[in-house]
Design a protein around this motif. Structure first.
Motif, mmCIF file in Angstrom:
data_model
loop_
_atom_site.group_PDB
_atom_site.id
_atom_site.type_symbol
_atom_site.label_atom_id
_atom_site.label_comp_id
_atom_site.label_asym_id
_atom_site.label_seq_id
_atom_site.Cartn_x
_atom_site.Cartn_y
_atom_site.Cartn_z
ATOM 1 N N PRO A 186 94.223 -9.440 -33.158
ATOM 2 C CA PRO A 186 93.597 -9.734 -31.868
ATOM 3 C C PRO A 186 93.387 -8.512 -30.986
ATOM 4 C CG PRO A 186 95.253 -11.392 -32.383
ATOM 5 C CD PRO A 186 95.370 -10.322 -33.432
ATOM 6 N N GLU A 187 94.353 -7.578 -30.972
ATOM 7 C CA GLU A 187 94.202 -6.403 -30.115
ATOM 8 C C GLU A 187 93.045 -5.515 -30.584
ATOM 9 O OE1 GLU A 187 97.500 -5.747 -33.150
ATOM 10 O OE2 GLU A 187 96.920 -7.292 -31.688
ATOM 11 N N ARG A 188 92.871 -5.402 -31.905
ATOM 12 C CA ARG A 188 91.757 -4.612 -32.434
ATOM 13 C C ARG A 188 90.441 -5.329 -32.180
ATOM 14 N NH1 ARG A 188 89.445 0.058 -32.955
ATOM 15 N NH2 ARG A 188 88.139 0.251 -34.819
ATOM 16 N N PHE A 189 90.456 -6.664 -32.303
ATOM 17 C CA PHE A 189 89.254 -7.450 -32.016
ATOM 18 C C PHE A 189 88.809 -7.227 -30.577
ATOM 19 C CE2 PHE A 189 87.178 -11.211 -30.311
ATOM 20 C CZ PHE A 189 86.218 -11.493 -31.267
ATOM 21 N N ALA A 190 89.753 -7.243 -29.634
ATOM 22 C CA ALA A 190 89.415 -7.068 -28.218
ATOM 23 C C ALA A 190 88.777 -5.700 -27.970
ATOM 24 C CB ALA A 190 90.666 -7.241 -27.358
ATOM 25 N N TRP A 206 85.244 -5.832 -29.434
ATOM 26 C CA TRP A 206 84.381 -6.751 -28.682
ATOM 27 C C TRP A 206 83.892 -6.112 -27.382
ATOM 28 C CZ3 TRP A 206 81.922 -11.182 -29.599
ATOM 29 C CH2 TRP A 206 81.433 -11.912 -28.512
ATOM 30 N N ASN A 207 84.747 -5.343 -26.743
ATOM 31 C CA ASN A 207 84.404 -4.746 -25.445
ATOM 32 C C ASN A 207 83.873 -3.322 -25.559
ATOM 33 O OD1 ASN A 207 85.314 -6.972 -23.706
ATOM 34 N ND2 ASN A 207 87.363 -6.474 -24.476
ATOM 35 N N ASP A 208 83.770 -2.808 -26.769
ATOM 36 C CA ASP A 208 83.313 -1.431 -26.963
ATOM 37 C C ASP A 208 81.820 -1.307 -26.645
ATOM 38 O OD1 ASP A 208 82.978 1.194 -27.668
ATOM 39 O OD2 ASP A 208 83.025 0.831 -29.834
ATOM 40 N N THR A 209 81.476 -0.451 -25.695
ATOM 41 C CA THR A 209 80.068 -0.215 -25.337
ATOM 42 C C THR A 209 79.718 1.265 -25.416
ATOM 43 O OG1 THR A 209 80.680 -0.091 -22.983
ATOM 44 C CG2 THR A 209 79.982 -2.239 -23.833
ATOM 45 N N SER A 210 80.513 2.040 -26.152
ATOM 46 C CA SER A 210 80.296 3.490 -26.210
ATOM 47 C C SER A 210 78.966 3.845 -26.857
ATOM 48 C CB SER A 210 81.452 4.158 -26.960
ATOM 49 O OG SER A 210 81.579 3.610 -28.271
ATOM 50 N N HIS A 211 78.531 3.059 -27.830
ATOM 51 C CA HIS A 211 77.238 3.294 -28.493
ATOM 52 C C HIS A 211 76.463 1.978 -28.540
ATOM 53 C CE1 HIS A 211 79.848 6.569 -30.028
ATOM 54 N NE2 HIS A 211 78.742 7.294 -29.961
ATOM 55 N N GLY A 212 76.289 1.370 -27.365
ATOM 56 C CA GLY A 212 75.699 0.040 -27.358
ATOM 57 C C GLY A 212 76.771 -0.969 -27.754
ATOM 58 N N ARG A 213 76.370 -2.183 -27.982
ATOM 59 C CA ARG A 213 77.334 -3.200 -28.385
ATOM 60 C C ARG A 213 77.700 -3.010 -29.852
ATOM 61 N NH1 ARG A 213 79.116 -5.918 -23.823
ATOM 62 N NH2 ARG A 213 80.539 -6.688 -25.427
ATOM 63 N N SER A 214 78.938 -3.343 -30.185
ATOM 64 C CA SER A 214 79.439 -3.125 -31.542
ATOM 65 C C SER A 214 78.804 -4.086 -32.534
ATOM 66 C CB SER A 214 80.962 -3.311 -31.564
ATOM 67 O OG SER A 214 81.299 -4.663 -31.276
ATOM 68 N N ASP A 215 78.923 -3.738 -33.815
ATOM 69 C CA ASP A 215 78.440 -4.635 -34.864
ATOM 70 C C ASP A 215 79.147 -5.979 -34.778
ATOM 71 O OD1 ASP A 215 76.829 -2.618 -35.747
ATOM 72 O OD2 ASP A 215 78.043 -2.100 -37.499
ATOM 73 N N LEU A 216 80.450 -5.959 -34.490
ATOM 74 C CA LEU A 216 81.208 -7.197 -34.394
ATOM 75 C C LEU A 216 80.607 -8.105 -33.322
ATOM 76 C CD1 LEU A 216 84.973 -7.807 -34.508
ATOM 77 C CD2 LEU A 216 83.781 -8.386 -32.410
#
Length: 526
Positions: free
Chosen positions: A412-416, A419-429
């Motif tokens: 869950p912590e890695r998923f979060a 999910w919230n990563d916007t460093s290069h646009g939205r993530s593939d996930l």
């Protein structure tokens, strides 16, 4: 004219009974394995609460279909009438386990509920889901023709084929290959006897024999230690009466069920269209059942199951002509209904599911998934094949999302973080999950657009895209929530509103270009 070999016989009813029972058992086994094995669901809730009500729906539906066959025989003065087979719908039952019940159970636990309480709330959610689908089917039983006229066949068949291919075919294939020395054999035998009728056994139901061979191999090799950690010894389950009494438990699950409407609504619509198609198939085989009556029985049996604790909807099966060809009458549906219904109440189904390994039963689901996928192409004009293929992509995204949201695969912590990563646009996930949310409706919208483009119908293309934009705004498709929940667009955060407008705006902008291009092409041709 009717085929000579279609005259009902005791042997035909026996073969039909085994075939219909094995179909239902394989679906129940997969649901139990997914809920108990993958999601950690308490076994007693699955076997003692969900199974009895679900089995009651099969009992009611098959009794009514048997009675309809008797009435048709009396009305026409013919003895060669074959009852419509009814059982648990494989794609939506598996979809309920993987997409509704399992995720809901995990969500309830994440908010602090203990496993038993979370399981009970999930059970109530399942009951509510069944009641919603049953009511929808009850209404649409009187408007089935309207649905088939306004939703392209490529969208209807393509969306259900997507479920079949990835959820009902690929995921069970993984279970088969967990024990390849057994699974390969059973899968090969099932395909051999079902794809090549010349190799069927004359006096023994071929699928039953394939399952028996597989079970024998599994326990023989497992007992010798040849299967290693893949072997699971049968869990002894005692027989006990769990009568599915009607209750109002579904009312408590209604608020939670709203979240899953993007799945439940298409599930109900697909069954109505499927009911129309199988009635036409039976009519072509010589048995003129009334379409509305077939659909009403399907709706009533689903509603009764929901009121009494069931979590999987019933449907008439596409194989009525096949049962007719083997000489089945109405005895096979009568016997199946009693066996499944009473077996569910006495715990017999739970015992059988516990004894038969999924690697042995899963090949039947794979064969059915192949049939459904093939039908999506053969029952749709070849010119629309691209639309059918296009409709598969949202289902593929949903299958990948199922694995990505599994805590054992992605903590869950890695998923979060992802999910919230916007460093290069939205993530593939993020993109995969949003694409997969509401995938059945998305498949219908995409296929509807593709069919309109192929036909050169500008208004139909714009309508499909407009529906897609509207659905996106409320999260019916492309929900920005990890669990696919619905929302009101003005309640989103400012960042999510921007994202919603990008997804919804994509449909609207495409609608403008499609309108201009299709109309300009028509003007040039004119």
């Amino acid at each position: 004219m009717h085929q000579l070999d279609s005259t009902p016989s005791r042997a035909g009813d026996i073969n039909g009974f085994f075939g219909l029972v094995v179909d239902n058992l394989s679906i129940l086994a997969f649901m139990a394995t997914v809920l108990i094995g993958a999601f950690g669901f308490p076994a007693d809730v699955v076997f003692n609460r969900m199974f009895p009500g679900t089995a009651l729906g099969v009992l009611v539906g098959n009794l009514l279909y048997s009675w309809m066959a008797v009435r048709l025989r009396q009305r026409l003065g013919r003895s060669d009438i074959t009852a419509m087979p009814l059982g648990l719908d494989a794609p939506t039952s598996i979809g309920m386990a993987l997409l509704v019940l399992g995720p809901a159970f995990l969500a309830f636990k994440q908010v602090g509920l203990d496993p038993e309480t979370a399981a009970m709330r999930t059970w109530q959610l399942g009951m509510a889901s069944l009641v919603i689908m049953g009511l929808l089917k009850l209404v649409l039983a009187f408007a089935g023709d309207f649905v088939t006229r306004h939703v392209p066949r490529a969208g209807l068949l393509g969306s259900i084929a997507g479920i079949a291919l990835v959820l009902m075919g690929f995921l069970p294939l993984i279970e088969v290959l967990r024990v390849p020395i057994v699974g390969f054999v059973v899968l090969g035998l099932v395909l051999l006897v079902l794809l090549a009728p010349a190799y069927r056994f004359a006096r023994v139901p071929s699928v039953v024999l394939a399952v028996a061979i597989g079970a024998l191999l599994y326990y023989l090799l497992g007992g010798l230690g040849a299967l290693g950690s893949a072997y699971r010894a049968p869990v002894p389950l005692g027989l006990a009466i769990h009568f599915p009494w009607p209750s109002l438990g579904f009312l408590a699950g209604m608020p939670d069920a709203v979240t899953y409407l993007p799945l439940l609504i298409p599930f109900g619509i697909l069954m109505v269209v499927g009911g129309i198609n199988v009635t036409e198939s039976a009519r072509a085989a010589g048995d003129d059942f009334r379409t509305r009556d077939i659909l009403l029985v399907e709706a009533v049996s689903t509603l009764i199951a929901g009121f009494c604790g069931g979590v999987a909807q019933t449907t008439p099966y596409i194989g009525q002509p096949a049962y007719k060809a083997m000489g089945a009458g109405y005895g096979y549906t009568l016997a199946t209904g009693i066996f499944i219904g009473v077996g569910g109440m006495l715990g017999l189904l739970a015992a059988l599911v516990g004894m038969l390994p999924l690697a042995v039963l899963a090949p039947i689901l794979i064969y059915v998934s192949i049939n459904i996928t093939v039908q999506a192409f053969t029952a749709t004009p070849a010119i629309y094949a691209a639309a059918v293929v296009f409709s598969f992509f949202p289902a593929i995204a949903r299958m990948v999302a199922i694995n990505l949201t599994d805590p054992s695969v992605l903590p869950p912590e890695r998923f979060a973080v992802l999910w919230n990563d916007t460093s290069h646009g939205r993530s593939d996930l993020f993109t995969i999950i949003v694409l997969g949310n509401g995938f059945i409706l998305t498949s219908m919208v995409w296929a509807g657009f593709a069919v309109a483009v192929i036909d050169g119908r500008a208004r139909a293309a714009v309508l499909a895209l407009g529906i897609g934009a509207m659905f996106t705004a409320f999260g019916l498709i492309h929900s920005l929530r990890p669990d696919g929940a619905l929302y009101l667009p003005w309640q989103l955060s400012s960042a999510d509103q921007v994202l919603m407008l990008q997804w919804s705006g994509g449909y609207l902008l495409l609608a403008v270009f499609a309108l201009l291009l299709l109309r300009s092409k028509r003007t040039a041709l004119g």
